[in-house]
Scaffold this active site. Structure first.
Site, PDB file in Angstrom:
ATOM      1  CE  LYS A   1       6.752   8.290   1.518  1.00  0.00           C
ATOM      2  NZ  LYS A   1       6.705   9.629   2.112  1.00  0.00           N
TER       3      LYS A   1
ATOM      4  CG  HIS B   1      -7.675   4.062   1.348  1.00  0.00           C
ATOM      5  ND1 HIS B   1      -6.593   3.591   0.637  1.00  0.00           N
ATOM      6  CD2 HIS B   1      -7.620   3.440   2.556  1.00  0.00           C
ATOM      7  CE1 HIS B   1      -5.906   2.752   1.398  1.00  0.00           C
ATOM      8  NE2 HIS B   1      -6.509   2.636   2.562  1.00  0.00           N
TER       9      HIS B   1
END
Lengths: 199, 280
Positions: free
Chosen positions: A109, A41
């Site tokens: 999650k 990222h």
């Protein structure tokens, strides 16, 4: 509430397919998912590689917040455990990644908030919640390793792996209407907390 | 004779690839009680995952954690010798189980590759009167470790004073703040003490207690039971998907405190709470 029948999803996702999903829909994901966690990222945001510099197509892709555990087997690598990691760590990068690269699905999650939800609404991207800690179960849904990017630079846990998955179970917890199951749960728990803390 | 390092390797394999029996039983009860929906599905997947991992002897979770050892050492045994065996056992297990290499040098950011390094694994020693060496192991995942919280009482925001009611308010605030990010249903460890170090050590060691085992002091035991019920009223649920089971247990340890200090530390374990005991 009767048990909902899972919806089978094929990646890459079309915008229409992403926008048709709603919070609470159980899904079975099929096709390629690309693992991307902290280092990928950071790289995607700071270095902005061009499509020709990358081995995988990101437009329409499902990114998987995961750092798999791999081992050597039969002269290659095998996935031992590959459950989701906490998505919150990718929060500051994800709005740009979704918009700039045209991501249609995030698998992780714990959910994401604010700017990420807005980017999902605008760009047509959904959040699939997978079961944390179910590393052995989810590794069994990975049928092939199609390739890897940045293995030398980021290491096995942080590289971008292209996994071919079959019937990978998840549930939609953020949809393109801006609805978030995480926000709903937080709101109810806040009311309950206030009740429990009131004098 | 089997060497201690091989015993260590074996206990690491067991801890990484299976969940404690009491935890499995508690998850089963939670699954039975949960109505249809995402949280029930999550609990079903956890139990299925545990069965797959155990049968295939594969790690439950890709984050095989920070190995934390608590060794109770009989008279005449040398701490340094045991430490060596533990470190060697971790090296062996990293290759054979396998474990994900998790030890990173904070200066070079280089991963040591074998789960050893400065202060890694974590090892705590105490001398005991008994004749057997007892080593408890926890494989503590980063997701749940990052969710830990720390309070200094009194806390004006929470209206938490220096008493057990203040502790109750801290614990509820901590679980609410973490929401579903650390893989619930949680085991919640609480440490009450007069220094920061003591409180943190107590809260994490509390996670090693078996779920049916309440605190010795009836006042603390009562608070543990009350907190478990109240945490579950928060309806955060398995994996934070909403539902009746947010925690499997609350375990509180306490120490005498300094007149001027009152610290409450909260450690969170994920649903698996990977822990085992080696008796040598």
């Amino acid at each position: 509430m009767a048990e909902k029948k899972p919806i089978t999803i094929e990646t890459p996702l079309t915008e229409a397919a992403a926008r048709a999903l709603r919070v609470g829909d159980p899904v079975l994901i099929n096709g390629i998912v690309l693992t991307a966690r902290d280092k990928v990222h950071k790289y995607l945001v700071n270095k902005r590689p061009l499509p020709q510099d990358m081995p995988f197509e990101l437009a329409g892709a499902a990114l998987y917040h995961a750092g798999p555990l791999m081992k050597e087997a039969n002269g290659g690598l095998e996935v031992v455990a590959a459950g989701p990691t906490t998505s919150q760590r990718m929060q500051m990068y994800e709005p740009f990644v979704i918009r700039h690269y045209g991501i249609r699905g995030i698998i992780g999650k714990g959910g994401m908030t604010g700017d990420v939800i807005r980017a999902m609404q605008e760009a047509g991207c959904v959040y699939f919640h997978a079961i944390g800690g179910a590393g052995a179960l989810l590794a069994g849904k990975i049928k092939n390793i199609e390739g890897v990017w940045m293995l030398e630079e980021f290491g096995r846990a942080e590289a971008m792996w292209a996994f071919r998955v079959e019937d990978f179970p998840a549930v939609v917890t953020i949809d393109t209407t801006g609805a978030s199951l995480h926000a709903q749960v937080e709101k109810l728990s806040k009311e309950r907390l206030e009740g429990l803390l009131s004098p | 004779m089997l060497k201690l390092q091989d015993g260590i390797k074996e206990i690491i394999r067991k801890t990484a690839t299976s969940i404690p029996r009491d935890v499995e039983e508690a998850l089963m009860r939670a699954f039975k009680a949960e109505p249809d929906g995402p949280a029930r599905e999550a609990l079903a997947n956890m139990l299925e995952n545990a069965a797959i991992a155990k049968n295939a002897s594969k790690p439950l979770c890709q984050d095989s954690g920070t190995p934390v050892f608590y060794a109770r050492v009989p008279k005449g045994l040398n701490f340094a010798v045991i430490e060596k065996s533990i470190i060697e056992g971790v090296r062996l297990a990293t290759r054979s189980v396998p474990l994900r290499p998790n030890a990173v040098d904070v200066l070079t950011e280089k991963n040591s590759g074998d789960n050893t390094g400065v202060g890694f694994p974590e090892i705590y020693f105490e001398q005991c009167e008994e004749d057997t060496l007892v080593i408890d192991l926890s494989l503590k995942g980063a997701g749940s470790e990052n969710a830990g919280m720390f309070y200094k009482l009194p806390d004006e925001r929470l209206k938490a004073e220096r008493d057990l009611e203040g502790v109750r308010r801290c614990v509820l605030d901590a679980v609410y703040s973490v929401q579903g990010r650390a893989c619930p249903p949680y085991t919640v460890g609480v440490g009450i003490a007069g220094t920061r170090v003591a409180a943190a050590a107590l809260s994490r060691k509390a996670l090693m207690r078996k779920l049916p085992e309440g605190a010795e002091d009836p006042r603390i035991k009562e608070l543990e039971e009350k907190l478990l019920a109240q945490i579950n009223e928060l309806r955060i649920g398995a994996m934070g998907l909403g539902g009746g089971c947010t925690a499997l247990g609350v375990k509180i340890n306490h120490a005498h405190r300094h007149t001027g200090s009152y610290f409450v530390d909260i450690s969170i374990a994920c649903w698996a709470n990977r822990r085992s005991r080696l008796v040598w």
